[in-house]
Enzyme design. Structure first.
Site, PDB file in Angstrom:
ATOM      1  N   LYS A 170      12.756  15.442 -27.013  1.00 55.91           N
ATOM      2  CA  LYS A 170      13.528  16.369 -26.172  1.00 55.91           C
ATOM      3  C   LYS A 170      14.957  15.836 -26.120  1.00 55.91           C
ATOM      4  O   LYS A 170      15.265  14.878 -25.421  1.00 55.91           O
ATOM      5  CB  LYS A 170      12.929  16.430 -24.765  1.00 55.91           C
ATOM      6  CG  LYS A 170      13.545  17.529 -23.902  1.00 55.91           C
ATOM      7  CD  LYS A 170      12.767  17.716 -22.598  1.00 55.91           C
ATOM      8  CE  LYS A 170      13.372  18.821 -21.748  1.00 55.91           C
ATOM      9  NZ  LYS A 170      14.776  18.538 -21.349  1.00 55.91           N
TER      10      LYS A 170
ATOM     11  N   SER B 229      13.019  27.725 -19.233  1.00 57.43           N
ATOM     12  CA  SER B 229      12.986  26.265 -19.184  1.00 57.43           C
ATOM     13  C   SER B 229      11.516  25.844 -19.307  1.00 57.43           C
ATOM     14  O   SER B 229      10.614  26.690 -19.276  1.00 57.43           O
ATOM     15  CB  SER B 229      13.577  25.774 -17.869  1.00 57.43           C
ATOM     16  OG  SER B 229      12.925  26.452 -16.811  1.00 57.43           O
TER      17      SER B 229
ATOM     18  N   ALA C 141      34.404  12.039 -50.837  1.00 58.53           N
ATOM     19  CA  ALA C 141      35.715  12.258 -51.491  1.00 58.53           C
ATOM     20  C   ALA C 141      35.682  13.539 -52.318  1.00 58.53           C
ATOM     21  O   ALA C 141      36.641  14.319 -52.323  1.00 58.53           O
ATOM     22  CB  ALA C 141      36.068  11.074 -52.376  1.00 58.53           C
TER      23      ALA C 141
ATOM     24  N   GLU D  10      19.423  22.698 -29.479  1.00 59.84           N
ATOM     25  CA  GLU D  10      20.128  21.797 -28.558  1.00 59.84           C
ATOM     26  C   GLU D  10      21.357  21.247 -29.272  1.00 59.84           C
ATOM     27  O   GLU D  10      21.257  20.748 -30.404  1.00 59.84           O
ATOM     28  CB  GLU D  10      19.190  20.646 -28.152  1.00 59.84           C
ATOM     29  CG  GLU D  10      19.640  19.882 -26.941  1.00 59.84           C
ATOM     30  CD  GLU D  10      19.258  20.586 -25.621  1.00 59.84           C
ATOM     31  OE1 GLU D  10      18.652  21.670 -25.667  1.00 59.84           O
ATOM     32  OE2 GLU D  10      19.573  20.039 -24.557  1.00 59.84           O
TER      33      GLU D  10
ATOM     34  N   LYS E  68       4.305  21.673 -28.076  1.00 61.50           N
ATOM     35  CA  LYS E  68       4.097  23.119 -28.129  1.00 61.50           C
ATOM     36  C   LYS E  68       2.835  23.428 -28.949  1.00 61.50           C
ATOM     37  O   LYS E  68       2.619  22.815 -30.010  1.00 61.50           O
ATOM     38  CB  LYS E  68       5.275  23.835 -28.805  1.00 61.50           C
ATOM     39  CG  LYS E  68       6.546  23.805 -27.984  1.00 61.50           C
ATOM     40  CD  LYS E  68       7.689  24.518 -28.696  1.00 61.50           C
ATOM     41  CE  LYS E  68       8.914  24.501 -27.826  1.00 61.50           C
ATOM     42  NZ  LYS E  68      10.106  25.042 -28.537  1.00 61.50           N
TER      43      LYS E  68
HETATM   44  C1  LIG Z   1      11.072  26.687 -25.232  1.00 58.13           C
HETATM   45  C2  LIG Z   1      11.977  25.481 -25.172  1.00 58.13           C
HETATM   46  C3  LIG Z   1      12.907  25.353 -24.132  1.00 58.13           C
HETATM   47  C4  LIG Z   1      13.741  24.245 -24.093  1.00 58.13           C
HETATM   48  C5  LIG Z   1      13.643  23.265 -25.101  1.00 58.13           C
HETATM   49  C6  LIG Z   1      14.486  22.131 -25.117  1.00 58.13           C
HETATM   50  C7  LIG Z   1      14.353  21.199 -26.156  1.00 58.13           C
HETATM   51  C8  LIG Z   1      15.242  19.996 -26.231  1.00 58.13           C
HETATM   52  N1  LIG Z   1      16.069  19.728 -25.227  1.00 58.13           N
HETATM   53  O1  LIG Z   1      15.206  19.278 -27.233  1.00 58.13           O
HETATM   54  C9  LIG Z   1      13.400  21.377 -27.179  1.00 58.13           C
HETATM   55  C10 LIG Z   1      12.561  22.490 -27.155  1.00 58.13           C
HETATM   56  O2  LIG Z   1      11.643  22.707 -28.109  1.00 58.13           O
HETATM   57  C11 LIG Z   1      12.681  23.450 -26.130  1.00 58.13           C
HETATM   58  N2  LIG Z   1      11.870  24.547 -26.144  1.00 58.13           N
END
Ligand SMILES: Cc1ccc2cc(C(N)=O)cc(O)c2n1
Length: 323
Positions: A115, A81, A33, A173, A290
């Site tokens: 992801k 990708s 609010a 994303e 990663k």
């Molecule tokens: C390099 C790269 C490419 C696509 C990715 C896609 C996602 C995702 N869809 O959450 C996460 C990541 O760390 C990504 N990292």
């Protein structure tokens, strides 16, 4: 008048700070609010002084006129990708390939993240201001969707804090949480409009609207996951540290992200996240691992299928629960 522009700047700064706490830190600083009252106050003053409105004002998220079409955007740093693995055996192969390349006396930490099942986006900031948003496209060329990304509240129009590079491209994303997806489809059914098959299609479709006013009505959110182009500044030397820095500058990062010491940690994270998958408020189709250290990423480089230092561990498709 100077007094008015001073008042506007202060009001905008307060509202931006509330947005940062709400969207990037997931920790609201005021009740809704109070936030709504501040926004109405800002809109009222800007209505009286239209010449004092600037594009970074939190009121300037929804464009006016629909576009005729989409401009194409060349990604200076290609949006790659990820290569996929589908089971633990293949994940251990991924780890073994890295160990062989780096040497078994070079330990490496890994960042694990869900992801998200949405649509990838590239956001370019120049001197802290959002200059343009683009889809991934084929990785080399995407479409300009700036008018639509500006409507997404978890995407800052202006970076918070300071110390960011002159130019920084943030990638992430854009996704539609399950709750928002279900409500959108309920409304569509009630209005005899088409429904979406899944949140990923709903997010991707919402981003490809020529009319930002429609996108603005869609429950879209964004989590960032990497950086592309950087000019005039430098970033921390680790992937996880970069993401924490992006959070300080106003971006949302996924709360389920973890750093683990080795591939055993990845296997444990996999079991943890798979067990949690159905209770997450958003769809995921796997996990992304990663290598954390950026120098090791450089040393590992890329193959045609994607970076050697990253992999997507895909989950089996969640059986479609027909409603
Ligand atoms: C390099 C790269 C490419 C696509 C990715 C896609 C996602 C995702 N869809 O959450 C996460 C990541 O760390 C990504 N990292």
């Amino acid at each position: 008048p100077a007094a008015i522009s001073q008042q506007l700047d202060e009001l905008r700064a307060v509202i931006n700070q509330h947005n940062y706490r709400y969207y990037a830190m997931d920790d609201p600083s005021v009740p809704d609010a109070e936030y709504d009252r501040l926004m109405r106050q800002l809109q009222a003053i800007e209505a009286d002084y239209p010449e004092a409105v600037n594009p970074e004002s939190p009121t300037q998220r929804v464009g006016a006129e629909p576009l005729e079409g989409f401009q194409q955007i060349q990604h200076e740093v290609p949006m790659l990708s990820l290569d996929n693995v589908f089971n633990s055996e293949e994940l251990l192969d991924f780890d073994r390939r890295i160990t062989e390349r780096l040497g078994s006396d070079t330990p490496f930490r890994l960042v694990c993240e869900p992801k998200l099942d949405g649509a990838a986006v590239s956001l370019l900031y120049r001197h802290g201001k959002l200059e343009r948003g683009a889809t991934r496209g084929d990785g080399a060329v995407g479409e300009d969707i700036t008018h639509n990304v500006r409507t997404i509240k978890s995407i800052p129009l202006r970076l918070m804090g300071e110390g960011y590079p002159d130019v920084i491209e943030v990638r992430g994303e854009i996704y539609m949480p399950k709750k928002g997806f279900d409500e959108l489809n309920e409304r569509a059914r009630a209005n005899d409009e088409k429904t979406f098959v899944n949140p990923r299609n709903a997010a991707a479709g919402s981003l490809r609207m020529l009319d930002a006013r429609i996108t603005a009505e869609r429950p879209l959110e964004m989590c960032c996951y990497s950086v592309g182009l950087v000019e005039g500044g430098d970033l921390p030397a680790g992937h996880y540290a970069i993401l924490e820095q992006l959070q300080q500058w106003g971006f949302r990062i996924n709360s389920e992200m973890r750093v683990v010491d080795n591939v055993q940690g990845c296997l444990e994270y996999h079991d943890y996240l798979l067990a949690k998958r159905s209770s997450l408020p958003y769809d995921i189709d796997g996990i992304v691992y990663k290598v954390d250290d950026l120098e090791l990423q450089q040393e590992l480089g890329f193959t045609a299928k994607g970076p050697r230092w990253a992999i997507a561990h895909k989950f089996p498709a969640e059986e479609e629960i027909t409603k």
